[in-house]
Design an enzyme around this catalytic site. Structure first.
Site, PDB file in Angstrom:
ATOM      1  N   ARG A 230      42.845  33.340  45.457  1.00 21.75           N
ATOM      2  CA  ARG A 230      43.214  34.074  44.214  1.00 21.75           C
ATOM      3  C   ARG A 230      44.677  33.970  43.993  1.00 21.75           C
ATOM      4  O   ARG A 230      45.202  33.985  42.966  1.00 21.75           O
ATOM      5  CB  ARG A 230      42.524  35.563  44.423  1.00 21.75           C
TER       6      ARG A 230
ATOM      7  N   LYS B 224      29.498  44.635  44.252  1.00 24.03           N
ATOM      8  CA  LYS B 224      30.961  44.302  44.702  1.00 24.03           C
ATOM      9  C   LYS B 224      30.994  43.712  45.896  1.00 24.03           C
ATOM     10  O   LYS B 224      30.985  44.487  46.728  1.00 24.03           O
ATOM     11  CB  LYS B 224      31.847  45.380  44.177  1.00 24.03           C
TER      12      LYS B 224
HETATM   13  S1  IVH Z   1      33.686  39.781  38.437  1.00 19.73           S
HETATM   14  C1  IVH Z   1      37.479  39.514  35.476  1.00 19.73           C
HETATM   15  N1  IVH Z   1      31.998  40.257  40.180  1.00 19.73           N
HETATM   16  O1  IVH Z   1      36.375  42.031  42.991  1.00 19.73           O
HETATM   17  C2  IVH Z   1      37.217  39.794  36.927  1.00 19.73           C
HETATM   18  N2  IVH Z   1      34.142  40.432  40.997  1.00 19.73           N
HETATM   19  O2  IVH Z   1      38.697  43.503  41.350  1.00 19.73           O
HETATM   20  C3  IVH Z   1      35.776  39.026  37.378  1.00 19.73           C
HETATM   21  N3  IVH Z   1      34.407  41.058  43.320  1.00 19.73           N
HETATM   22  O3  IVH Z   1      39.027  39.690  42.465  1.00 19.73           O
HETATM   23  C4  IVH Z   1      35.370  39.404  38.565  1.00 19.73           C
HETATM   24  N4  IVH Z   1      32.383  41.329  43.862  1.00 19.73           N
HETATM   25  O4  IVH Z   1      37.190  39.030  44.245  1.00 19.73           O
HETATM   26  C5  IVH Z   1      33.208  40.026  40.159  1.00 19.73           C
HETATM   27  N5  IVH Z   1      30.283  40.879  41.641  1.00 19.73           N
HETATM   28  C6  IVH Z   1      31.602  40.627  41.203  1.00 19.73           C
HETATM   29  C7  IVH Z   1      32.290  40.811  42.256  1.00 19.73           C
HETATM   30  C8  IVH Z   1      33.545  40.883  41.976  1.00 19.73           C
HETATM   31  C9  IVH Z   1      33.481  41.307  44.073  1.00 19.73           C
HETATM   32  C10 IVH Z   1      35.742  41.239  43.617  1.00 19.73           C
HETATM   33  C11 IVH Z   1      36.426  39.753  42.840  1.00 19.73           C
HETATM   34  C12 IVH Z   1      37.723  40.247  42.212  1.00 19.73           C
HETATM   35  C13 IVH Z   1      37.759  41.921  42.321  1.00 19.73           C
HETATM   36  C14 IVH Z   1      38.264  42.474  41.323  1.00 19.73           C
END
Ligand code: IVH
Length: 670
Positions: free
Chosen positions: A139, A118
């Site tokens: 976003r 993440k």
């Molecule tokens: S997938 C439907 N993958 O976390 C959501 N998000 O709380 C699809 N983020 O706004 C997001 N690393 O900015 C995804 N490997 C990752 C991520 C990630 C950071 C952030 C992203 C998103 C937030 C969600």
């Protein structure tokens, strides 16, 4: 050609030029040609309003920004959700169990998950049409975001044209995180202690502030990266799984979030998270947890989403790195630019393997806002490898005598007057010893004059003993050998070594010189660009604002800082004194007899160990030329990941092709 075709062609040419301008390629157009195309397009569109499209360059990229310093808001084609953030192993277990149940999986049947970090940055949504980047949004509220296309185009590892031969989806939204690597952030902090917006608090914060800047040239000087991890709306592409998506993204030239791993059950997800957490400090960028996604897209569809978050993806954060401590004293430190910032001196506190003694408080406004006082019990947090921050004050535990800390009224180092500039207090005494220490330490640093043995401790000692009272005095130390030897910890050997080092650094490449003299906003890479552009100190010194702005990466702020620097009497005197002391910056010339002289390098695809610009600089420094595209003149092609059509062309021409590893090996041997 009919009007529609003409408009179309103009738009394509303008877009290509924009991309080159903001993304650092080689433009074949002069500014005048560009302007002419733009004016023609505007005219045609004014005459044929029915042909104006939302994505015309006149409507967006390259047009003057809307007044009031705002970005235009646009709707995402598909909403950008967020992730359910889980607090512990039990919650992960419950999440995974719920997914299995919804899918009616039998016991023993596996559900494949795909795990990745993440990333702790700022998310962006980038729209490609037929393989071409057309816009990028922040976003925002998830439904619509700000159009930050111009800023996103400066990101070096973001493809503006998807790599490979296609066919490409008619439309696809690529989602990912804009981040700043730890290394990039550290370099930026070193170059610029503060900006008009504030200090660089941490990488995430800096990315967020950077994407909001209105001048893409300033953005370009900040080392941003884009890491892709998801798609939104898509039209014209069939993908079956997240793994396949990752592979596709890489083929198109994106950097994907790493490290990634498949997981067959809860335990594997937990193990992935624990492993990453333990290696957190060794990874090149900040992450604050892991994300696990159901791998199969069909199953993702079946699981669907709640109002806010998908039921097929979870976020499991790392444990925050917090500790309790006590503020013993609130001090003030003076940077090399004269910025006076508060710092909390703490009772030494263990925090995940390091002893923390100081915490940054960034600026006096923030100190007042958080109301941190001497004697307070506080909670401190370490994020990545940045200096810890005070995140909480235990107000209840305060004694009756507790007093807020007022900003100093005089410089803590020289007692000189202070000036308020924005959020910052500056010591305006040019002879302030603390500033002098900062300036000399910077001058002697590895990427500038590279004088070993002249670190903060030694410089403080020399300044305190008044052996140096100005930057130029460093180059006169030979005359003060006797006094040097009298100082504590200076033996004959170390003294001789230092003097030898200093002598040897009097002749140095002008880029290093310019970095070392500490012009505001001019760090290592801008210094190098200036050196390349102007060649000599004299030419730079006499450059007009327009001439400065013509340098890649120099915007209004930087140009103004350079003009101001050379206009100052004090700086004029310093430069004169440096010259008298024998410091001679060497004109930047192409290294014609370097080991790579006569060779022409072309880079294609993404590199993982350095940026393309860095790679180009490396070969140029050794005498080679760097070409923008593949032609018969090219002698060596360096093919990074997913090199695409350029590589095919190189193969056709029978050119020598090296991958990144082979390239690095070759460079090491030279
Ligand atoms: S997938 C439907 N993958 O976390 C959501 N998000 O709380 C699809 N983020 O706004 C997001 N690393 O900015 C995804 N490997 C990752 C991520 C990630 C950071 C952030 C992203 C998103 C937030 C969600």
């Amino acid at each position: 050609m009919n009007t529609e075709q003409e408009i179309d062609e103009l738009r394509q040419n303008i877009r290509a030029a924009d991309v080159n301008y903001y993304n650092g390629g080689e433009s074949k157009l002069t500014d005048a040609q560009y302007d002419e195309m733009f004016v023609t397009l505007r005219k045609l569109e004014a005459d044929h309003p029915e042909l104006v499209t939302e994505d015309s360059p006149t409507q967006r990229v390259g047009t003057p920004l809307p007044k009031g310093g705002m970005f235009e808001t646009q709707e995402h084609l598909a909403a950008m959700g967020s992730l359910e953030s889980l607090m512990g192993a039990d919650e992960v277990r419950a999440f995974v169990e719920r997914a299995r149940k919804l899918l009616e999986l039998e016991e023993g049947a596996t559900l494949d998950w795909s795990c990745e970090p993440k990333l702790d940055g700022v998310s962006a949504n980038i729209l490609y049409e037929n393989g071409q980047l057309v816009r990028g949004l922040s976003r925002g509220d998830g439904q619509s975001g700000e159009d930050i296309t111009r800023n996103l185009l400066t990101i070096r590892n973001l493809p503006v044209q998807l790599a490979g031969d296609g066919p490409f989806p008619a439309q696809i939204e690529i989602r990912g995180e804009v981040i700043m690597s730890k290394q990039g952030f550290a370099a930026l902090q070193k170059r610029e202690e503060t900006t008009s917006e504030g200090t660089f608090r941490n990488a995430r914060n800096t990315v967020a502030g950077t994407l909001k800047l209105l001048d893409p040239r300033t953005v370009k000087r900040r080392p941003l990266d884009f890491l892709a991890f998801a798609i939104g709306h898509v039209d014209g592409l069939e993908l079956r799984s997240h793994d396949q998506l990752r592979a596709q993204l890489a083929t198109w030239g994106f950097t994907v979030a790493e490290p990634a791993a498949p997981a067959k059950d809860i335990n594997a997800i937990l193990a992935f998270r624990d492993d990453l957490e333990s290696r957190r400090d060794d990874l090149p960028y900040e992450m604050d947890g892991v994300v696990a996604k159901v791998n199969d897209f069909e199953l993702q569809q079946l699981l669907g989403r709640t109002s806010r978050t998908p039921r097929w993806a979870l976020a499991y954060k790392f444990a925050p790195r917090l500790a309790r401590s006590r503020v013993e004293k609130i001090g003030a430190q003076v940077g090399r630019t004269g910025a006076v910032t508060p710092v909390a001196h703490l009772a030494p506190t263990e925090l995940v393997g390091v002893t923390v003694r100081n915490a940054s408080l960034h600026n006096w406004a923030l100190l007042a806002e958080r109301d941190v006082r001497e004697g307070d019990a506080v909670e401190i947090q370490r994020a990545g490898d940045v200096i810890p921050e005070v995140v909480r004050v235990f107000v209840d535990e305060r004694g009756p005598d507790s007093q807020p800390t007022a900003p100093p009224t005089a410089c803590p180092a020289c007692e000189g007057p202070l000036q308020l500039e924005g959020k910052f207090l500056y010591c305006s005494n040019l002879d302030c010893p603390a500033q002098l220490v900062g300036r000399i330490v910077h001058l002697a640093s590895r990427r500038a004059f590279d004088i070993e043995g002249l670190g903060p401790k030694q410089v403080e000692q020399l300044v305190a003993a008044k052996l140096v009272t100005s930057v130029e005095d460093v180059f006169d130390l030979r005359a003060k050998q006797e006094q040097l030897l009298e100082l504590e910890r200076w033996g004959k050997r170390s003294t001789q070594n230092l003097l030898k080092q200093i002598d040897a650094r009097k002749e140095l490449p002008i880029g290093r010189f310019l970095n070392g003299i500490g012009i505001r906003h001019v760090g290592e890479s801008t210094a190098r660009d200036l050196a390349k552009h102007f060649g000599t100190l004299d030419r730079l010194r006499n450059a007009t604002q327009a001439e400065l702005l013509a340098v890649d990466g120099v915007g209004d702020e930087v140009a103004a800082a350079i003009l101001q620097f050379f206009a100052s009497d004090k700086n004029k005197a310093t430069l004169q004194a440096l010259q008298t002391a024998g410091v001679e910056p060497q004109a930047a010339e192409r290294n014609d007899d370097g080991p790579l002289a006569g060779r022409v390098f072309a880079f294609t695809g993404g590199l993982t160990t350095m940026s393309r610009d860095e790679a180009k600089e490396k070969v140029e420094a050794l005498g080679a030329k760097a070409a923008g595209g593949i032609s018969k003149k090219v002698t060596d092609v360096i093919a990074g990941t997913d090199a695409g059509s350029k590589l095919a062309k190189a193969e056709k021409l029978g050119l020598r092709i090296l991958d990144e590893e082979a390239f690095n090996e070759m460079m090491e041997k030279l």
